[in-house]
Design an enzyme around this catalytic site. Structure first.
Site, PDB file in Angstrom:
ATOM      1  N   ASP A  23       0.898  -1.210   0.017  1.00 27.72           N
ATOM      2  CA  ASP A  23      -0.198   0.008   0.153  1.00 27.72           C
ATOM      3  C   ASP A  23       0.949   1.358   0.033  1.00 27.72           C
ATOM      4  O   ASP A  23       2.088   1.188   0.197  1.00 27.72           O
ATOM      5  CB  ASP A  23      -0.815   0.005   1.331  1.00 27.72           C
ATOM      6  CG  ASP A  23      -0.177  -0.441   2.391  1.00 27.72           C
ATOM      7  OD1 ASP A  23       0.914  -0.322   2.675  1.00 27.72           O
ATOM      8  OD2 ASP A  23      -0.988  -0.679   3.238  1.00 27.72           O
ATOM      9  N   ASN A  26      -7.064  -2.822  14.497  1.00 31.43           N
ATOM     10  CA  ASN A  26      -8.501  -3.045  14.218  1.00 31.43           C
ATOM     11  C   ASN A  26      -8.719  -4.203  13.056  1.00 31.43           C
ATOM     12  O   ASN A  26      -9.623  -4.377  12.648  1.00 31.43           O
ATOM     13  CB  ASN A  26      -8.887  -1.841  13.570  1.00 31.43           C
ATOM     14  CG  ASN A  26      -8.237  -1.302  12.138  1.00 31.43           C
ATOM     15  OD1 ASN A  26      -7.211  -2.149  11.762  1.00 31.43           O
ATOM     16  ND2 ASN A  26      -8.885  -0.401  11.585  1.00 31.43           N
ATOM     17  N   HIS A  34      -6.951  -4.976  10.283  1.00 27.07           N
ATOM     18  CA  HIS A  34      -6.626  -4.703   8.903  1.00 27.07           C
ATOM     19  C   HIS A  34      -5.297  -5.240   8.383  1.00 27.07           C
ATOM     20  O   HIS A  34      -4.306  -5.417   9.256  1.00 27.07           O
ATOM     21  CB  HIS A  34      -6.707  -3.035   8.347  1.00 27.07           C
ATOM     22  CG  HIS A  34      -5.355  -2.445   8.970  1.00 27.07           C
ATOM     23  ND1 HIS A  34      -5.462  -1.014   8.889  1.00 27.07           N
ATOM     24  CD2 HIS A  34      -4.227  -2.801   9.081  1.00 27.07           C
ATOM     25  CE1 HIS A  34      -4.207  -0.721   9.297  1.00 27.07           C
ATOM     26  NE2 HIS A  34      -3.432  -1.488   9.484  1.00 27.07           N
ATOM     27  N   GLU A  38      -9.417  -1.989   5.527  1.00 28.41           N
ATOM     28  CA  GLU A  38     -10.042  -1.776   6.840  1.00 28.41           C
ATOM     29  C   GLU A  38     -11.361  -2.763   7.015  1.00 28.41           C
ATOM     30  O   GLU A  38     -11.777  -3.026   6.346  1.00 28.41           O
ATOM     31  CB  GLU A  38     -10.422  -0.251   6.999  1.00 28.41           C
ATOM     32  CG  GLU A  38      -9.082   0.812   6.607  1.00 28.41           C
ATOM     33  CD  GLU A  38      -8.091   0.663   7.654  1.00 28.41           C
ATOM     34  OE1 GLU A  38      -8.090   0.091   8.442  1.00 28.41           O
ATOM     35  OE2 GLU A  38      -7.664   1.923   7.792  1.00 28.41           O
TER      36      GLU A  38
HETATM   37  P1  PGA Z   1       2.620  -1.520  12.856  1.00 28.35           P
HETATM   38  O1  PGA Z   1       1.365  -1.545  11.501  1.00 28.35           O
HETATM   39  O2  PGA Z   1       3.476  -2.743  12.149  1.00 28.35           O
HETATM   40  O3  PGA Z   1       3.266  -0.259  12.426  1.00 28.35           O
HETATM   41  O4  PGA Z   1       1.787  -1.871  14.027  1.00 28.35           O
HETATM   42  C1  PGA Z   1       0.910  -2.862  11.283  1.00 28.35           C
HETATM   43  C2  PGA Z   1      -0.331  -2.634  10.223  1.00 28.35           C
HETATM   44  O5  PGA Z   1      -0.879  -1.576  10.336  1.00 28.35           O
HETATM   45  O6  PGA Z   1      -0.404  -3.141   9.492  1.00 28.35           O
END
Ligand code: PGA
Length: 245
Positions: free
Chosen positions: A67, A135, A137, A142
């Site tokens: 992404d 959350n 995702h 999302e």
């Molecule tokens: P993070 O993000 O490694 O910074 O916790 C993970 C994600 O949002 O996929």
């Protein structure tokens, strides 16, 4: 779904890196799916070390990132291009022509999503690395994203913007939109490694591994992937049901 619970972040990073290194040794032309965020930084550091110790060469490796934010130029310190460049690409012998990141600047963002999707459909990701959002995702899919989505433009969840605001001066600076591989693109990968560390991921990880499969928790779809390994530390793994370990 195989679940490996490690003692700490360092062990998670090393185990995950070993999967990647093995994949490249077996197939030097492998195609990797890459993730950004805090979690994979240690994994990338281990890959850099392996390259410096002549264990692995990235010369013929191809990559696709999950992404990219909309509205940040490539050279912005928080763009995912900058993240990948500074945390991995500039330290290894990867050919930048073999690196694929979603483009994010155009008057027609849907067209950019289509173009990236076409690229993904014409290539096979051998090994996809994933983090998980608090959350649930994966990529920027999302909660509520249809599980059949391919690459698309997403409006970021408030929780995601809040979680990512730690990288910006304030939440107002966090982009509201991003371009992301869809769940369907992710599920087409031959093999997936999901890494999760820290207490803030324990609920998301529990639902991903032991919960019901539904679009309100996108990572739960990984239960249906034929070759998915979850590597977590004890904190992120505290709620996992014993039978899965
Ligand atoms: P993070 O993000 O490694 O910074 O916790 C993970 C994600 O949002 O996929």
């Amino acid at each position: 779904m195989e679940v490996i619970v490690c003692n700490n972040y360092q062990e998670v990073s090393m185990k995950a890196a070993n999967y990647v290194i093995k994949e490249i040794i077996l197939n030097p032309e492998t195609t990797l799916g890459l993730a950004t965020g805090s979690t994979p930084i240690g994994l990338y550091q281990n890959l850099i070390d392996a390259y410096r110790n002549n264990l692995v060469s990235f010369e013929d490796v191809h990559t696709f990132n999950l992404d990219e934010y909309i509205g940040l130029p490539k050279d912005h310190p928080q763009s995912y291009y900058s993240f990948m460049y500074h945390n991995l690409f500039k330290h290894i012998n990867i050919n930048l022509n073999n690196v694929n990141m979603p483009e994010n600047e155009s008057n027609n963002l849907d067209y950019l999503a289509k173009e990236y999707n076409n690229l993904l459909c014409n290539n096979t990701i051998d090994l996809q690395i994933l983090g998980i959002g608090s959350n649930g995702h994966i990529g920027f899919n999302e909660p509520g994203t249809p599980l059949s989505n391919e690459t698309f433009i997403v409006e970021l969840d408030e929780q995601t913007r809040l979680d990512n605001s730690r990288f910006f001066m304030s939440i107002d600076e966090v982009p509201t939109h991003a371009i992301t591989m869809g769940i369907k693109n992710i599920m087409r990968s031959k093999k997936i490694i999901l890494i999760a560390t820290g207490d803030s991921k324990k609920e998301a990880l529990y639902k991903a591994v032991n919960g019901e499969i539904n679009s309100s928790h996108p990572a739960s779809i990984l239960q249906l992937h034929p070759n998915c390994v979850v590597i977590c530390d004890q904190e992120a793994g505290t709620l996992l049901e014993k039978k899965t370990l």
